[in-house]
Design an enzyme around this catalytic site. Structure first.
Site, PDB file in Angstrom:
ATOM      1  N   ASP A 184      -2.263  -8.257  -4.872  1.00 29.51           N
ATOM      2  CA  ASP A 184      -3.270  -7.194  -4.985  1.00 29.51           C
ATOM      3  C   ASP A 184      -3.682  -6.928  -6.430  1.00 29.51           C
ATOM      4  OD1 ASP A 184      -0.905  -5.978  -5.756  1.00 29.51           O
ATOM      5  OD2 ASP A 184      -0.871  -4.507  -4.142  1.00 29.51           O
TER       6      ASP A 184
ATOM      7  N   ARG B 156      -7.791  -7.790 -10.909  1.00 33.70           N
ATOM      8  CA  ARG B 156      -8.271  -8.369 -12.163  1.00 33.70           C
ATOM      9  C   ARG B 156      -9.400  -9.367 -11.916  1.00 33.70           C
ATOM     10  NH1 ARG B 156      -2.800  -7.480 -13.086  1.00 33.70           N
ATOM     11  NH2 ARG B 156      -2.126  -9.488 -12.231  1.00 33.70           N
TER      12      ARG B 156
ATOM     13  N   ASP C  47      -0.676   0.991  -4.417  1.00 31.91           N
ATOM     14  CA  ASP C  47       0.311  -0.085  -4.325  1.00 31.91           C
ATOM     15  C   ASP C  47       1.724   0.475  -4.220  1.00 31.91           C
ATOM     16  OD1 ASP C  47       1.767  -2.388  -4.461  1.00 31.91           O
ATOM     17  OD2 ASP C  47       1.183  -2.931  -6.480  1.00 31.91           O
ATOM     18  N   HIS C  48       2.097   1.312  -5.182  1.00 33.49           N
ATOM     19  CA  HIS C  48       3.458   1.841  -5.189  1.00 33.49           C
ATOM     20  C   HIS C  48       3.674   2.861  -4.078  1.00 33.49           C
ATOM     21  CE1 HIS C  48       3.661   0.668  -9.729  1.00 33.49           C
ATOM     22  NE2 HIS C  48       3.696  -0.363  -8.915  1.00 33.49           N
TER      23      HIS C  48
ATOM     24  N   ASN D 204      -7.002  -2.717  -2.819  1.00 34.02           N
ATOM     25  CA  ASN D 204      -6.231  -1.788  -1.979  1.00 34.02           C
ATOM     26  C   ASN D 204      -6.197  -2.241  -0.527  1.00 34.02           C
ATOM     27  OD1 ASN D 204      -5.662  -0.147  -4.145  1.00 34.02           O
ATOM     28  ND2 ASN D 204      -7.347   1.265  -3.743  1.00 34.02           N
TER      29      ASN D 204
ATOM     30  N   ASP E 241       4.464   0.788  -1.180  1.00 33.44           N
ATOM     31  CA  ASP E 241       5.816   0.254  -1.371  1.00 33.44           C
ATOM     32  C   ASP E 241       6.875   1.292  -1.035  1.00 33.44           C
ATOM     33  OD1 ASP E 241       4.829  -2.183  -2.182  1.00 33.44           O
ATOM     34  OD2 ASP E 241       5.007  -1.762  -4.323  1.00 33.44           O
TER      35      ASP E 241
END
Length: 397
Positions: A99, A104, A117-118, A49, A121
Site C-alpha cells: 500500500d 508513492r 494502514d496502522h 487505502n 493493522d
C-alpha cells in the site's frame, strides 16, 4: 473544523506530518523485490487505502471461517479452511507492504495513509490471533489469552514508542512483523497438511510417530504439548520487542514516569480480558462465544492504539481518560464482587444482571470504535481534500 478527537492545533500539524519508519527486518529485505513487483501490477487508479482494505478484508474472512467452522476455536475446521487462512495471511501481508509503494507510485501519500494502514493493522493483529487460537485448538483457555496478549501488547507499545521517539520500529534484531506473519502462515499450513491435532500431541508422541522410538525422560518436557511449546517459543520475540520498546522510551529524552502513565489504557484493556476469562459471568460468555469475545476485545485494543497513532500524527497529547475505558474498573469490580457471593439465589440474579452489563459494554465498544474511525477519516479527508478509498481527479479540484 475541530473534531471531538482532533483539535484545531492537531489538524494544523497534520498538514506537515512526515512519516519515519524503522529499519527492515531480514525477511523484509528478502521480500521487498516481490512487493515492488506486486505494486507494479496494481492499476494506477487504485487508491492505497483500498489496497490496505483488501488485505484487511482477507483477515476478516479468516475470522468468519473460524466462526462458521470452528466457533469454539478447538481446532475443528476442515483442512481447507487452514489452507485458506494461510493464503489470506499471505495476501494481507503482501497488501500491507504494497500500500505504501502504491501511494508513492500514484503520488497520493498522506497522513491518512499511515492512520488507515496502522489502524487496520491494529485490528488485524487480533484477527490473526483468532486464527492461531483455532489452529492450536486452545478454545477459551489461558493460552488463548496469552496468544491475544502476545500480539496486542507489542503492537500498542510500538505505537507508544513512536509517539515519544518519533520512529516506528516493529522489529527486534532481524525478527519483526513479517517473520511473525510467516510463522502464522506456517502454523496454518501445517494444520492443513497434518491436521490441527498435530499440534495437540506431546513431544514424546511426535518422536515416537516419526522414529518409532520412546523418548527418554527430559525433565517433563517429553509430556509437553507441541502447541504449548509453540505459544511460548512464538511469544519470545514479541516479548523482547515489547521490552525493547520500553527501553527505547526510557533512554529517550522524555519524562519516563509520565510516559508509563500513558500505558494505563493498555493495561486496563488487558486486565478486563483476563477478568472476563477467569470470573463469571464473563467466563461463560467467553467459553460460549470465543470469536465475538476476541473480536470485541480487539476493537477495544484497536481503539486505544488508534488514539496513540492519531496523537503521533497530529502532535497532540495522548488522551489518558477515554470514555471507552472508563467503565472497565467498575466492571472488574462487579465481576470480583459477583464471584465473592455465597448466596446462590442472590448470585444468580446478580449474574444475569452483570451478563447484561457486559453485553451492553460490548455494544458500546463496537459503537465507539466505529464512531472514532469514521469521524477521524472524515475529518482528515475534508482537511486534505482527499478521498479515503478512491483517488481524487485533480483536474476537477
Amino acid at each position: 473544523m475541530e473534531t471531538h478527537y482532533i483539535s484545531r492545533q492537531g489538524l494544523d500539524a497534520l498538514r506537515n506530518y512526515k512519516y519515519k519508519g524503522g529499519e527492515y527486518s531480514f525477511l523484509d529485505l528478502q521480500m521487498n523485490g516481490f512487493w515492488l513487483w506486486c505494486a507494479e501490477l496494481l492499476p494506477m487508479s487504485m487508491a492505497p487505502n483500498l489496497v490496505t482494505l483488501v488485505g484487511t478484508g482477507h483477515l476478516l474472512l479468516v475470522v468468519m471461517l473460524a466462526q462458521i467452522f470452528d466457533p469454539q476455536l478447538l481446532g475443528e475446521s476442515p483442512w481447507w479452511v487452514y489452507a485458506i487462512n494461510a493464503w489470506c495471511l499471505f495476501v494481507y501481508q503482501t497488501m500491507d507492504a504494497v500500500d505504501g509503494k502504491q501511494a508513492r507510485r500514484t503520488g497520493t501519500s498522506s497522513p491518512l495513509g499511515q492512520l488507515f494502514d496502522h489502524g487496520c493493522d491494529s485490528m488485524g493483529t487480533t484477527f490473526i490471533a483468532v486464527s492461531l487460537v483455532s489452529v492450536l485448538g486452545f478454545g477459551a483457555s489461558t493460552n488463548a489469552i496469552i496468544i491475544i496478549a502476545t500480539v496486542q501488547i507489542p503492537f500498542y507499545l510500538c505505537q507508544w514508542e513512536e509517539n515519544h521517539v518519533h520512529v516506528l520500529r516493529a522489529q527486534v534484531g532481524n525478527f519483526g512483523v513479517t517473520e511473525g506473519q510467516f510463522l502464522s502462515m506456517g502454523l496454518n499450513l501445517s494444520a492443513a497438511v497434518f491436521g490441527s491435532v498435530f499440534w495437540q500431541q506431546t513431544v514424546a508422541e511426535l518422536v515416537n510417530t516419526v522414529s518409532g522410538l520412546d523418548l527418554p525422560g527430559l525433565g517433563g518436557l517429553e509430556d509437553a504439548e507441541l502447541r504449548t511449546i509453540a505459544v511460548y517459543v512464538g511469544g519470545f520475540f514479541p516479548f523482547l520487542l515489547a521490552m525493547s520498546n520500553v527501553i527505547a522510551v526510557f533512554k529517550s529524552n522524555v519524562n519516563f514516569a509520565r510516559a508509563l502513565i500513558l500505558t494505563i489504557p493498555l493495561w486496563l484493556q488487558q486486565g478486563i480480558q483476563v477478568a472476563l476469562h477467569v470470573l463469571s459471568p464473563g467466563k461463560e460468555l467467553f467459553e460460549t462465544h470465543p470469536v465475538p469475545f476476541i473480536v470485541i476485545m480487539g476493537m477495544l485494543h484497536s481503539h486505544l492504539s488508534n488514539r496513540i497513532i492519531v496523537a503521533s500524527v497530529c502532535h497532540i497529547e495522548i488522551p489518558l481518560l477515554q470514555k471507552i475505558i472508563m467503565p472497565i474498573p467498575f466492571i472488574i469490580g462487579l465481576l470480583v464482587h459477583e464471584n465473592s457471593h455465597t448466596n446462590a439465589a442472590s448470585k444468580m440474579a446478580d449474574k444475569n444482571t452483570l451478563a447484561t452489563v457486559l453485553i451492553v459494554y460490548g455494544a458500546f465498544v463496537v459503537f465507539q470504535y466505529f464512531h472514532f474511525v469514521l469521524s477521524v477519516i472524515n475529518s482528515i479527508c475534508l482537511l486534505l481534500d482527499i478521498n479515503c478509498l478512491t483517488i481524487k481527479d485533480k483536474k476537477k479540484t
